[in-house]
Design an enzyme around this catalytic site. Structure first.
Site, mmCIF file in Angstrom:
data_model
loop_
_atom_site.group_PDB
_atom_site.id
_atom_site.type_symbol
_atom_site.label_atom_id
_atom_site.label_comp_id
_atom_site.label_asym_id
_atom_site.label_seq_id
_atom_site.Cartn_x
_atom_site.Cartn_y
_atom_site.Cartn_z
ATOM 1 N N GLU A 102 0.834 -1.201 0.000
ATOM 2 C CA GLU A 102 0.000 0.000 0.000
ATOM 3 C C GLU A 102 0.870 1.253 0.000
ATOM 4 O O GLU A 102 1.465 1.606 1.022
ATOM 5 C CB GLU A 102 -0.952 0.046 1.200
ATOM 6 C CG GLU A 102 -1.844 1.293 1.109
ATOM 7 C CD GLU A 102 -2.899 1.420 2.193
ATOM 8 O OE1 GLU A 102 -2.814 0.714 3.208
ATOM 9 O OE2 GLU A 102 -3.797 2.272 2.015
ATOM 10 N N ASP A 306 1.603 -14.965 12.362
ATOM 11 C CA ASP A 306 0.493 -15.624 11.670
ATOM 12 C C ASP A 306 -0.448 -14.531 11.162
ATOM 13 O O ASP A 306 -1.140 -13.872 11.940
ATOM 14 C CB ASP A 306 -0.234 -16.568 12.640
ATOM 15 C CG ASP A 306 -1.281 -17.414 11.938
ATOM 16 O OD1 ASP A 306 -1.911 -16.915 10.984
ATOM 17 O OD2 ASP A 306 -1.478 -18.566 12.359
#
Ligand SMILES: CC(C)(COP(=O)([O-])OP(=O)([O-])OC[C@H]1O[C@@H](n2cnc3c(N)ncnc32)[C@H](O)[C@@H]1OP(=O)([O-])[O-])[C@@H](O)C(=O)NCCC(=O)NCCSC(=O)C[C@@](C)(O)CC(=O)[O-]
Ligand SMILES: NC(=O)C1=CN([C@@H]2O[C@H](COP(=O)(O)OP(=O)(O)OC[C@H]3O[C@@H](n4cnc5c(N)ncnc54)[C@H](OP(=O)(O)O)[C@@H]3O)[C@@H](O)[C@H]2O)C=CC1
Length: 407
Positions: A102, A306
């Protein structure tokens, strides 16, 4: 086996001689991975050569981090900071590694770090720590549910002994039972030290469940009963916490807000109230913030966390108020940040490099201090991002910033 080539392995799969997911049993994992790319490219007409560019050893990740390995995906990584952190686990200047695609995000967090420094730095503390696993048991009726709850309360020491027999680092902190009709959920909460801990607590809780079933009439239905709550938005994590609950704050002088961020403390406070608090309430959101997920996701990707646990990591509240001197006080409180510096993806070379930038690679001394310090750095990163984005909204620069840097 040793002289197998990707082409010869692929041929044996086509002939039905070996199975697609067992290629690593017949060759070095890097060769097996290349063979799998050949087969998938052939079946899909996709150009998979870019997936062959990776910095880890396929042998090291096969079976512990990934199955049916195709290669690696690359995400650009940038850096913000350094930012000065007064932390409970570690203090000093920290560069923040951020993996993202981004545009404008790293610039924004970098700007936030810079104004946080102008205010003397950020303070961060882990206020609660505990990774949870909540199995669900079936009981006959409410009377049996009550008996199970009583048994769990009376036998926490036995449950601790069973659970801790499976780990040299994990410690069972407590077990909280919840009853819904003939279902009993037991929320086990552990100190997992420097591990994020989901494998650790799942294995430990399985052992404790065996003790419950041996001593009561309850039957284990599922080792995870969703009251844990892992990888789903859930109010229980917002209220009770999960992983690390961590808070960061900073006070920024008025002139810094005006000169560097082109807005005022009052504008930032108003935007925070109307957007992050009222807007989020009206939307029925769990997170009352602007883009904490951006900081959490980018640091999770960089450091081998994770990535699905960004769901809980973004469960955060941002507050802003003016001080008696007319300066800006801003804070961000992340209720359930699940992070580790050992285990999972943290051992991969590029992810470990990011942990080294932060000074938290591997186990800490004392155990748990590295994961605490990582949580504090992520919280400060989120604080910098909140500050910069709120300011960009105040100065009406959000769309122009993304026109210039984000497309
Ligand atoms: C883009 C800026 C930073 C310009 O901000 P600016 O103040 O016009 O830029 P500047 O040139 O005056 O530079 C100020 C500082 O910004 C940093 N900076 C400036 N440029 C760079 C760069 N290229 N690379 C690295 N750092 C940069 C750097 O720290 C610099 O200080 P210096 O080092 O020069 O003393 C600003 O307009 C901004 O932060 N905008 C907000 C962008 C943002 O936060 N985007 C987040 C993603 S939005 C989203 O995903 C979620 C959303 C919005 O949908 C959530 C919601 O609903 O709210
Ligand atoms: N099983 C599940 O249900 C789920 C698994 N996951 C996955 O689980 C993985 C993370 O699990 P996690 O348990 O963190 O990691 P690992 O399974 O990799 O286990 C980490 C182990 O490292 C050892 N260790 C060494 N030094 C330390 C230290 N300083 N602090 C803590 N432990 C240390 C511990 O061994 P010992 O215990 O022997 O002391 C610990 O169990 C990720 O890959 C994640 O994606 C995610 C969600 C659910």
């Amino acid at each position: 086996m040793t002289d197998a080539t990707p082409a010869s392995l692929a041929e044996r799969v086509r002939d039905g001689e070996i199975r697609f997911h067992e290629l690593e049993d017949h060759a070095d994992a890097n060769v097996a991975t290349a063979a799998r790319r050949l087969l998938v490219a052939e079946a899909t007409d996709a150009d998979l050569d870019p997936l062959g560019e990776y910095a880890f050893d396929a042998d090291a990740v096969h079976g512990s981090n990934i199955e049916n390995t195709l290669g690696g995906v690359q995400v650009p990584i940038g850096v913000a900071g350094p930012v000065t952190i007064d932390g409970g686990a570690s203090s000093g200047e920290r560069y923040l590694p951020l993996a993202t695609t981004e545009g404008a995000l790293v610039a924004s967090i970098n700007r936030g770090c810079s104004v946080v420094n102008d205010g003397g730095g950020a303070t961060a503390r882990v206020t609660k720590n505990g990774m949870t696993r909540a199995p669900v048991f079936r009981v006959a009726d409410v009377a049996e549910a009550e008996a199970l709850v009583d048994w769990v309360r009376d036998n926490e020491a036995a449950l601790r002994e069973a659970a801790e027999s499976t780990t040299s680092h994990g410690e069972l902190l407590d077990v909280t039972p919840y009853v819904v009709g003939n279902n009993v959920f037991c929320r086990f909460r552990y100190d997992t030290k420097d591990a994020m801990g989901m494998n650790m607590v799942t294995i430990a809780t399985r052992e404790a469940c065996d003790a419950v079933e041996a001593e009561t009439d309850a039957s284990l239905v599922a080792l995870s009963g969703n009251l844990c709550s892992d990888k789903k938005p859930a109010a229980i994590n917002a209220v009770e916490g999960r992983g690390r609950s961590v808070v960061a704050d900073a006070t920024i002088p008025r002139e810094v807000i005006e000169d560097r961020l082109h807005t005022t403390p009052e504008a930032i406070v108003e935007i925070n109230t109307r957007k992050n608090l009222v807007g989020s309430a009206k939307a029925g959101a769990l997170g009352f913030n602007a883009h904490v997920a951006n900081a959490v996701a980018a640091m999770f990707l960089a450091t081998g966390q994770d990535e699905a646990q960004v769901v809980e990591g973004a469960n955060a509240i941002t507050t802003a108020e003016t001080t008696a001197d007319g300066d800006l006080y801003v804070s961000v409180s992340l209720a359930s940040l699940e992070v580790g510096t050992v285990g999972g993806g943290t051992k991969l070379p590029t992810q470990r490099a990011s942990l080294e930038i932060l000074g938290v690679a591997g186990g800490g001394d004392p155990a748990g201090s590295n994961a605490d310090a990582l949580a504090e750095s992520i919280a400060v990163c989120a604080l910098a991002g909140e500050l910069s984005l709120l300011a960009a909204l105040g100065s009406r620069h959000l769309s122009s910033a993304h026109e210039e840097l984000g497309r």
